[in-house]
Design an enzyme around this catalytic site. Structure first.
Site, PDB file in Angstrom:
ATOM      1  N   THR A 260      -5.902   2.788  -6.676  1.00 51.58           N
ATOM      2  CA  THR A 260      -7.072   2.611  -6.332  1.00 51.58           C
ATOM      3  C   THR A 260      -7.973   4.068  -6.874  1.00 51.58           C
ATOM      4  O   THR A 260      -7.616   5.090  -6.257  1.00 51.58           O
ATOM      5  CB  THR A 260      -6.892   2.641  -4.662  1.00 51.58           C
ATOM      6  OG1 THR A 260      -5.996   1.343  -4.563  1.00 51.58           O
ATOM      7  CG2 THR A 260      -8.261   2.600  -3.882  1.00 51.58           C
TER       8      THR A 260
ATOM      9  N   LYS B 157      -8.426  -0.387  -9.110  1.00 56.10           N
ATOM     10  CA  LYS B 157      -9.098  -1.007  -8.164  1.00 56.10           C
ATOM     11  C   LYS B 157     -10.267  -0.311  -7.689  1.00 56.10           C
ATOM     12  O   LYS B 157      -9.942   0.964  -7.290  1.00 56.10           O
ATOM     13  CB  LYS B 157      -8.157  -1.380  -7.258  1.00 56.10           C
ATOM     14  CG  LYS B 157      -8.697  -1.841  -6.036  1.00 56.10           C
ATOM     15  CD  LYS B 157      -7.539  -1.945  -4.878  1.00 56.10           C
ATOM     16  CE  LYS B 157      -8.074  -2.625  -3.678  1.00 56.10           C
ATOM     17  NZ  LYS B 157      -8.518  -1.843  -2.523  1.00 56.10           N
TER      18      LYS B 157
ATOM     19  N   SER C 193       0.852  -1.303  -0.034  1.00 52.59           N
ATOM     20  CA  SER C 193       0.052   0.000  -0.015  1.00 52.59           C
ATOM     21  C   SER C 193       0.819   1.366  -0.023  1.00 52.59           C
ATOM     22  O   SER C 193       1.789   1.306   0.454  1.00 52.59           O
ATOM     23  CB  SER C 193      -1.066   0.153   1.195  1.00 52.59           C
ATOM     24  OG  SER C 193      -1.417   1.246   1.335  1.00 52.59           O
TER      25      SER C 193
ATOM     26  N   HIS D  94     -13.929  -1.670  -1.664  1.00 49.90           N
ATOM     27  CA  HIS D  94     -12.801  -1.363  -0.610  1.00 49.90           C
ATOM     28  C   HIS D  94     -13.114  -2.068   0.713  1.00 49.90           C
ATOM     29  O   HIS D  94     -12.975  -1.659   1.976  1.00 49.90           O
ATOM     30  CB  HIS D  94     -12.819   0.070  -0.270  1.00 49.90           C
ATOM     31  CG  HIS D  94     -11.277   0.607   0.098  1.00 49.90           C
ATOM     32  ND1 HIS D  94     -10.541   1.037  -0.923  1.00 49.90           N
ATOM     33  CD2 HIS D  94     -10.644   0.544   1.355  1.00 49.90           C
ATOM     34  CE1 HIS D  94      -9.391   1.586  -0.150  1.00 49.90           C
ATOM     35  NE2 HIS D  94      -9.593   1.282   1.091  1.00 49.90           N
TER      36      HIS D  94
ATOM     37  N   TYR E 246      -2.034   5.618  -4.572  1.00 47.84           N
ATOM     38  CA  TYR E 246      -2.911   6.359  -4.037  1.00 47.84           C
ATOM     39  C   TYR E 246      -2.476   7.570  -5.039  1.00 47.84           C
ATOM     40  O   TYR E 246      -1.376   8.089  -4.878  1.00 47.84           O
ATOM     41  CB  TYR E 246      -2.940   6.773  -2.570  1.00 47.84           C
ATOM     42  CG  TYR E 246      -3.942   5.814  -1.784  1.00 47.84           C
ATOM     43  CD1 TYR E 246      -5.088   5.535  -2.271  1.00 47.84           C
ATOM     44  CD2 TYR E 246      -3.365   5.055  -0.723  1.00 47.84           C
ATOM     45  CE1 TYR E 246      -6.051   4.765  -1.609  1.00 47.84           C
ATOM     46  CE2 TYR E 246      -4.361   4.347   0.112  1.00 47.84           C
ATOM     47  CZ  TYR E 246      -5.667   4.055  -0.168  1.00 47.84           C
ATOM     48  OH  TYR E 246      -6.587   3.200   0.297  1.00 47.84           O
TER      49      TYR E 246
HETATM   50  C1  FNR Z   1      -7.977  -1.625   3.317  1.00 46.48           C
HETATM   51  N1  FNR Z   1      -7.925  -1.314   1.599  1.00 46.48           N
HETATM   52  C2  FNR Z   1      -6.849  -0.601   1.238  1.00 46.48           C
HETATM   53  N2  FNR Z   1      -6.962  -0.641  -0.134  1.00 46.48           N
HETATM   54  C3  FNR Z   1      -6.113   0.210  -0.802  1.00 46.48           C
HETATM   55  O1  FNR Z   1      -6.211   0.331  -2.246  1.00 46.48           O
HETATM   56  N3  FNR Z   1      -5.227   0.954  -0.303  1.00 46.48           N
HETATM   57  C4  FNR Z   1      -4.923   0.848   1.313  1.00 46.48           C
HETATM   58  O2  FNR Z   1      -4.102   1.321   1.883  1.00 46.48           O
HETATM   59  C5  FNR Z   1      -6.156   0.074   1.782  1.00 46.48           C
HETATM   60  N4  FNR Z   1      -5.918   0.203   3.365  1.00 46.48           N
HETATM   61  C6  FNR Z   1      -6.818  -0.527   3.839  1.00 46.48           C
HETATM   62  C7  FNR Z   1      -6.650  -0.935   5.319  1.00 46.48           C
HETATM   63  C8  FNR Z   1      -7.614  -1.690   6.016  1.00 46.48           C
HETATM   64  C9  FNR Z   1      -7.611  -1.701   7.472  1.00 46.48           C
HETATM   65  C10 FNR Z   1      -8.723  -2.111   5.258  1.00 46.48           C
HETATM   66  C11 FNR Z   1      -9.552  -3.248   6.117  1.00 46.48           C
HETATM   67  C12 FNR Z   1      -8.498  -2.310   3.966  1.00 46.48           C
HETATM   68  C13 FNR Z   1      -8.883  -2.111   1.332  1.00 46.48           C
HETATM   69  C14 FNR Z   1      -8.515  -3.500   0.755  1.00 46.48           C
HETATM   70  O3  FNR Z   1      -7.392  -3.324  -0.384  1.00 46.48           O
HETATM   71  C15 FNR Z   1      -9.297  -4.340   0.245  1.00 46.48           C
HETATM   72  O4  FNR Z   1     -10.067  -3.704  -0.966  1.00 46.48           O
HETATM   73  C16 FNR Z   1     -10.262  -5.013   1.153  1.00 46.48           C
HETATM   74  O5  FNR Z   1      -9.776  -5.050   2.370  1.00 46.48           O
HETATM   75  C17 FNR Z   1     -11.351  -6.230   0.870  1.00 46.48           C
HETATM   76  O6  FNR Z   1     -12.098  -6.487   1.573  1.00 46.48           O
HETATM   77  P1  FNR Z   1     -11.936  -7.730   2.878  1.00 46.48           P
HETATM   78  O7  FNR Z   1     -11.182  -8.869   2.388  1.00 46.48           O
HETATM   79  O8  FNR Z   1     -11.227  -6.988   3.874  1.00 46.48           O
HETATM   80  O9  FNR Z   1     -13.356  -7.938   3.061  1.00 46.48           O
END
Ligand code: FNR
Length: 385
Positions: free
Chosen positions: A174, A257, A124, A281, A148
């Site tokens: 994203t 994404k 990330s 997300h 990002y």
């Molecule tokens: C995320 N997600 C996320 N996505 C992204 O593109 N950059 C990021 O920095 C983050 N950070 C992040 C932090 C936390 C604590 C969570 C739970 C999620 C989203 C992540 O990539 C993904 O889309 C989801 O977590 C998928 O869903 P599930 O498997 O958690 O249900």
């Protein structure tokens, strides 16, 4: 190639029968015991009423498999290649920021677990560890970089160049988080936002262009660096037209994404993206948004048969992976499941979460009558009730 003889089944049971929790809910409960409340809430929570977070899971419950019998599934092959990146199974680690709030070593145990299991990690832009340090922990193991697109293009360019230079084999842009969503749990926890405390900004504090934007070094004033990051993050003016700039910036595959429908799938393809991730997300951005699994068939139909379509948001079990692939995904990502593994058991915990999910997927594949993920299609699903 795996063979479901005594040894692999015993192995699967050994994974489940060890000291680790068994099943997603047990992992989450164990992590909840261990974590500070704001950190647990940050990971567990979603946007608003969390209706979309629940919908992600309900969409999987609603779909039912239709197993096919006597198909000779003694040997199976889970290996999958997406956009030139090889994975030992059709599963990848989703980008999750600021992992230092759940483990003192942040992303490093996850990086080592990904390398040990041959599952690609997506790092990330909001990580607590620089992409170079994560790359060093992974050696030659496959990794993607999640971008990002902050509101300073020179910083964005620098991040992409560093990802190219440290062995990341795709850039995941994203789209759904040009501004952080409304999250009740975090607001209740005194508006918990780790970045303001200087956590989760390591890609920036290690970046020469970002550092040039600061009056003091991050070592001298971490909070000022955090505040700068927070002011640089929102970028709601970004449009599909801007993506031409990213397309010409890098020759790495670029993946969009946060696509949730046919229209955006077509726009992503027109903008030059090489793949899309159907995702909301994890229900953290738009409360009331469509479940990712429910959006998948439309996106696959719009993208056509050969175009890489990935998905995340709600994958918890081996059967969920089977359902997503049967509905058109080439591979899936997991987010929260491996973060609970990290919280509970560091590298070993993440490895166990991955291995159990892969073993459950392997067994489910065998029992529904498929030898490889590519055998799955809509005929393995019952019609929606
Ligand atoms: C995320 N997600 C996320 N996505 C992204 O593109 N950059 C990021 O920095 C983050 N950070 C992040 C932090 C936390 C604590 C969570 C739970 C999620 C989203 C992540 O990539 C993904 O889309 C989801 O977590 C998928 O869903 P599930 O498997 O958690 O249900």
């Amino acid at each position: 190639m795996t063979e479901l003889g005594e040894s692999t089944l015993a192995q699967a049971y050994a994974i489940g029968g060890g000291d680790w929790p068994v099943g997603y809910d047990a992992w989450e409960a164990a992590a909840r015991e261990k974590l500070e409340k704001p950190a647990y809430d940050y990971v567990a929570g979603g946007a608003g009423t969390e209706a979309t977070m629940r919908a992600n899971l309900e969409a999987f419950y609603r779909r039912r498999l239709r197993p096919k019998m006597l198909r000779g599934t003694q040997t199976r092959d889970l290996a999958t290649t997406v956009l030139g990146t090889a994975s030992s199974a059709p599963i990848m680690l989703a980008p999750v920021g600021v992992q230092s709030i759940v483990h003192p070593e942040g992303e490093l145990p996850v990086a080592r677990a990904a390398a040990a299991t041959g599952i690609p990690m997506t790092v990330s832009t909001a990580a607590s560890t620089s992409m170079e340090d994560i790359a060093a922990a992974m050696g030659d193991s496959p990794r993607w970089y999640q971008l990002y697109w902050v509101n300073d293009r020179e910083v964005v360019e620098s991040l992409v160049r560093r990802a190219e230079g440290s062995g990341y084999s795709a850039i995941v842009l994203t789209l759904d988080t040009l501004h952080i969503g409304w999250r009740d749990r975090d607001l209740r926890n005194s508006a918990f936002l780790p970045f303001l405390a200087g956590k989760g900004i390591a890609q920036f504090t290690s970046d020469p262009v970002f550092r040039s934007r600061l009056d003091e070094t991050p070592q001298d004033n971490l909070l000022a660096a955090g505040a700068k990051w927070v002011s640089m993050f929102p970028n709601l003016g970004l449009t599909w037209a801007d993506c031409a700039w990213l397309r010409q910036l890098t020759s790495l595959p670029i993946v969009a994404k946060g696509v949730l429908g046919a229209e955006d799938a077509r726009l992503a393809i027109e903008a030059g993206f090489d793949g899309v991730i159907v995702s909301n997300h994890g229900g953290r951005q738009v409360d009331g948004a469509i479940a990712a699994l429910d959006a998948l068939p439309d996106v696959r139909a719009a993208a056509g048969p050969g175009f890489p379509v990935l998905m995340d948001s709600g994958i918890r079990r081996g059967a969920d992976v089977v359902k997503a692939i049967a509905l058109g995904a080439d591979a899936v990502f997991i987010g929260r499941p491996y973060i609970w593994g990290l919280a509970v058991g560091g590298q070993a915990g993440v490895e166990d979460v991955i291995k159990a999910l892969v073993a459950e997927l392997d067994l489910t594949l065998a029992l529904v009558g498929a030898r490889r993920p590519g055998d799955l299609d809509g005929t393995f699903l019952a019609p929606l009730p």
